[in-house]
Design a protein around this motif. Structure first.
Motif, PDB file in Angstrom:
ATOM      1  N   THR A 283       0.840  -1.210   0.000  1.00  0.00           N
ATOM      2  CA  THR A 283       0.000   0.000   0.000  1.00  0.00           C
ATOM      3  C   THR A 283       0.868   1.251   0.000  1.00  0.00           C
ATOM      4  O   THR A 283       0.627   2.199  -0.763  1.00  0.00           O
ATOM      5  N   ILE A 284       1.897   1.249   0.845  1.00  0.00           N
ATOM      6  CA  ILE A 284       2.768   2.416   0.936  1.00  0.00           C
ATOM      7  C   ILE A 284       3.595   2.572  -0.343  1.00  0.00           C
ATOM      8  O   ILE A 284       3.748   3.681  -0.864  1.00  0.00           O
ATOM      9  N   ARG A 285       4.078   1.463  -0.868  1.00  0.00           N
ATOM     10  CA  ARG A 285       4.860   1.519  -2.113  1.00  0.00           C
ATOM     11  C   ARG A 285       4.009   2.093  -3.248  1.00  0.00           C
ATOM     12  O   ARG A 285       4.469   2.945  -4.021  1.00  0.00           O
ATOM     13  N   ALA A 286       2.748   1.653  -3.320  1.00  0.00           N
ATOM     14  CA  ALA A 286       1.839   2.146  -4.361  1.00  0.00           C
ATOM     15  C   ALA A 286       1.654   3.658  -4.232  1.00  0.00           C
ATOM     16  O   ALA A 286       1.603   4.390  -5.226  1.00  0.00           O
ATOM     17  N   CYS A 287       1.589   4.119  -2.998  1.00  0.00           N
ATOM     18  CA  CYS A 287       1.410   5.545  -2.725  1.00  0.00           C
ATOM     19  C   CYS A 287       2.659   6.335  -3.131  1.00  0.00           C
ATOM     20  O   CYS A 287       2.562   7.410  -3.732  1.00  0.00           O
ATOM     21  N   VAL A 288       3.821   5.796  -2.811  1.00  0.00           N
ATOM     22  CA  VAL A 288       5.093   6.430  -3.175  1.00  0.00           C
ATOM     23  C   VAL A 288       5.183   6.588  -4.692  1.00  0.00           C
ATOM     24  O   VAL A 288       5.576   7.639  -5.205  1.00  0.00           O
ATOM     25  N   ASP A 289       4.768   5.530  -5.417  1.00  0.00           N
ATOM     26  CA  ASP A 289       4.802   5.577  -6.880  1.00  0.00           C
ATOM     27  C   ASP A 289       3.777   6.564  -7.428  1.00  0.00           C
ATOM     28  O   ASP A 289       4.081   7.392  -8.273  1.00  0.00           O
ATOM     29  N   LYS A 290       2.543   6.434  -6.936  1.00  0.00           N
ATOM     30  CA  LYS A 290       1.439   7.256  -7.424  1.00  0.00           C
ATOM     31  C   LYS A 290       1.751   8.745  -7.307  1.00  0.00           C
ATOM     32  O   LYS A 290       1.457   9.519  -8.213  1.00  0.00           O
ATOM     33  N   TYR A 291       2.342   9.149  -6.194  1.00  0.00           N
ATOM     34  CA  TYR A 291       2.600  10.578  -5.967  1.00  0.00           C
ATOM     35  C   TYR A 291       4.070  10.950  -6.137  1.00  0.00           C
ATOM     36  O   TYR A 291       4.462  12.059  -5.805  1.00  0.00           O
ATOM     37  N   ALA A 292       4.861   9.998  -6.633  1.00  0.00           N
ATOM     38  CA  ALA A 292       6.297  10.242  -6.857  1.00  0.00           C
ATOM     39  C   ALA A 292       6.948  10.911  -5.647  1.00  0.00           C
ATOM     40  O   ALA A 292       7.597  11.957  -5.761  1.00  0.00           O
ATOM     41  N   ILE A 293       6.762  10.306  -4.504  1.00  0.00           N
ATOM     42  CA  ILE A 293       7.277  10.894  -3.260  1.00  0.00           C
ATOM     43  C   ILE A 293       8.794  10.733  -3.205  1.00  0.00           C
ATOM     44  O   ILE A 293       9.305   9.616  -3.286  1.00  0.00           O
ATOM     45  N   PRO A 294       9.519  11.851  -3.104  1.00  0.00           N
ATOM     46  CA  PRO A 294      10.986  11.752  -3.046  1.00  0.00           C
ATOM     47  C   PRO A 294      11.450  11.020  -1.766  1.00  0.00           C
ATOM     48  O   PRO A 294      10.763  11.056  -0.750  1.00  0.00           O
ATOM     49  N   HIS A 295      12.617  10.423  -1.860  1.00  0.00           N
ATOM     50  CA  HIS A 295      13.206   9.733  -0.713  1.00  0.00           C
ATOM     51  C   HIS A 295      13.221  10.610   0.531  1.00  0.00           C
ATOM     52  O   HIS A 295      13.581  11.777   0.462  1.00  0.00           O
ATOM     53  N   GLY A 296      12.820  10.045   1.644  1.00  0.00           N
ATOM     54  CA  GLY A 296      12.896  10.770   2.904  1.00  0.00           C
ATOM     55  C   GLY A 296      11.767  11.752   3.136  1.00  0.00           C
ATOM     56  O   GLY A 296      11.760  12.472   4.131  1.00  0.00           O
ATOM     57  N   GLN A 297      10.778  11.797   2.237  1.00  0.00           N
ATOM     58  CA  GLN A 297       9.714  12.787   2.427  1.00  0.00           C
ATOM     59  C   GLN A 297       8.366  12.184   2.819  1.00  0.00           C
ATOM     60  O   GLN A 297       7.360  12.886   2.893  1.00  0.00           O
ATOM     61  N   LEU A 298       8.358  10.868   3.056  1.00  0.00           N
ATOM     62  CA  LEU A 298       7.193  10.254   3.715  1.00  0.00           C
ATOM     63  C   LEU A 298       7.705   9.575   4.971  1.00  0.00           C
ATOM     64  O   LEU A 298       8.631   8.753   4.916  1.00  0.00           O
ATOM     65  N   GLU A 299       7.143   9.964   6.102  1.00  0.00           N
ATOM     66  CA  GLU A 299       7.544   9.366   7.374  1.00  0.00           C
ATOM     67  C   GLU A 299       6.333   8.703   8.018  1.00  0.00           C
ATOM     68  O   GLU A 299       5.276   9.314   8.146  1.00  0.00           O
ATOM     69  N   ILE A 300       6.505   7.440   8.391  1.00  0.00           N
ATOM     70  CA  ILE A 300       5.449   6.690   9.048  1.00  0.00           C
ATOM     71  C   ILE A 300       5.699   6.747  10.559  1.00  0.00           C
ATOM     72  O   ILE A 300       6.794   6.414  11.017  1.00  0.00           O
ATOM     73  N   GLU A 301       4.689   7.186  11.323  1.00  0.00           N
ATOM     74  CA  GLU A 301       4.850   7.272  12.778  1.00  0.00           C
ATOM     75  C   GLU A 301       4.196   6.073  13.448  1.00  0.00           C
ATOM     76  O   GLU A 301       3.016   5.794  13.236  1.00  0.00           O
ATOM     77  N   VAL A 302       4.985   5.368  14.242  1.00  0.00           N
ATOM     78  CA  VAL A 302       4.450   4.223  14.979  1.00  0.00           C
ATOM     79  C   VAL A 302       4.749   4.393  16.468  1.00  0.00           C
ATOM     80  O   VAL A 302       5.622   5.167  16.852  1.00  0.00           O
ATOM     81  N   THR A 303       4.005   3.663  17.285  1.00  0.00           N
ATOM     82  CA  THR A 303       4.256   3.725  18.725  1.00  0.00           C
ATOM     83  C   THR A 303       4.847   2.387  19.189  1.00  0.00           C
ATOM     84  O   THR A 303       4.764   1.370  18.488  1.00  0.00           O
TER      85      THR A 303
END
Ligand code: C2E
Ligand code: MG
Ligand code: MG
Ligand code: MG
Length: 285
Positions: free
Chosen positions: A132-152
């Motif tokens: 799901t995240i990979r598809a999103c990165v491709d769809k919006y051409a998210i540059p490296h380091g510009q999507l951060e997933i926050e977990v607890t």
């Protein structure tokens, strides 16, 4: 008489449990249709560079406005979604929505823009998460380091091996992972060594008491030094005063977040207040 009182207490207690589970089931039922009815909205809170106060990105925070209940806080409905399968579909929607906005803002600013998205334990552990995240990165051409997933921390306990693999898979596609609410759990130190985190977010309970609590000052300083030593980025959340901001900057936090800079707001407001007319800042390392 004591017996009678005991029975009443018992009845009351039972009634309370009953009410709670009915309320929870009812909330789940309402939440199930919320997405289709357009009651959910993603808000955005600015992330600013500690060095110069410039905008570096935003954290996406989900909002639910129910026609009768009004605004339901995420601390109440996220746990309900998390206990059902709902968190997966809602979480995917938040991810897409957040990345779509970030892509627009990146374009408008002609520069970098970090988007931070919260992912709950159940969502993170769901089978399709990395895809799901990979598809999103491709769809919006998210540059490296510009999507951060926050977990607890709660995520790390159940299936550490699988979680670690998923984090490595994300790292490989340039998506970073932050440990949210740092300091509120039990074993944060060993977790930082065992998992490939990129960022820690110091919980706002530590930031809140910075002004008058010497021990909290010491803890925050120690957390920042340790993160530095491990090569991790430091975000401080819940920054409300100039004094806190100055302290955190002096101690070399990278990114600040809190009401001092701005609350979470709707996308169209974020665009006007933050994206337009504000020059792009240097991204923290
Ligand atoms: P969080 O991820 O730790 O988000 C930070 C919370 O602190 C947000 O609360 C934000 O509005 C609040 N905050 C930010 N600055 C300040 C400040 O200066 N002072 C104070 N008092 N509060 C501040 P919010 O939006 O109510 O969200 C609560 C929690 O709900 C989040 O904590 C996160 O754990 C969860 N959540 C929100 N949206 C999502 C989502 O899309 N997915 C998942 N899984 N969880 C979410
Ligand atoms: Mg968060
Ligand atoms: Mg947090
Ligand atoms: Mg929290």
């Amino acid at each position: 008489e004591a017996k009678e009182a005991g029975r009443n207490t018992f009845r009351f207690f039972n009634q309370k449990i009953h009410d709670d589970s009915v309320a929870r089931m009812e909330m789940e039922r309402q939440l199930r249709g919320a997405l289709e009815r357009g009651e959910l909205e993603v808000h955005f809170q600015p992330l600013v560079s500690a060095r110069d106060g410039q905008l570096v990105g935003a954290e996406a925070l989900l909002r639910w406005t129910h026609p009768v209940l009004g605004r339901v806080p995420p601390d109440r409905f996220i746990p309900v979604a998390e206990q059902s399968d709902l968190i997966v579909s809602i979480g995917s929607w938040v991810l897409d929505e957040a990345c779509a906005q970030a892509a627009r803002w990146r374009k408008a600013r002609n520069g970098a823009f970090i988007i931070a998205v919260n992912v709950s334990p159940r969502q993170f552990s769901s089978p399709g998460l990395v895809d799901t995240i990979r598809a999103c990165v491709d769809k919006y051409a998210i540059p490296h380091g510009q999507l951060e997933i926050e977990v607890t921390e709660g995520l790390l306990i159940r299936n550490p091996g699988e979680v670690r693999d998923a984090m490595l898979a994300l790292e490989a596609i340039g998506v970073t992972v932050a440990l949210d609410d740092f300091g509120t759990g039990y074993s944060s130190l060993s977790y930082l060594r065992a998992f490939p985190f990129h960022t820690i977010k110091i919980d706002r309970s530590f930031i809140r008491d910075l002004s008058d609590d010497a021990e909290d000052c010491a803890l925050v300083v120690a957390a920042i030094r340790m993160a530095r030593a491990l090569g991790l980025k430091v975000v401080a959340e819940g920054v409300e005063t100039e004094m806190q901001s100055r302290f955190l900057t002096r101690q070399e936090s990278d990114v600040l977040q809190g009401y001092l800079f701005g609350p979470p707001i709707a996308a169209k407001d974020f665009f006007v207040d933050w994206v337009q007319n504000r020059p792009g800042a240097e991204l923290p390392a």
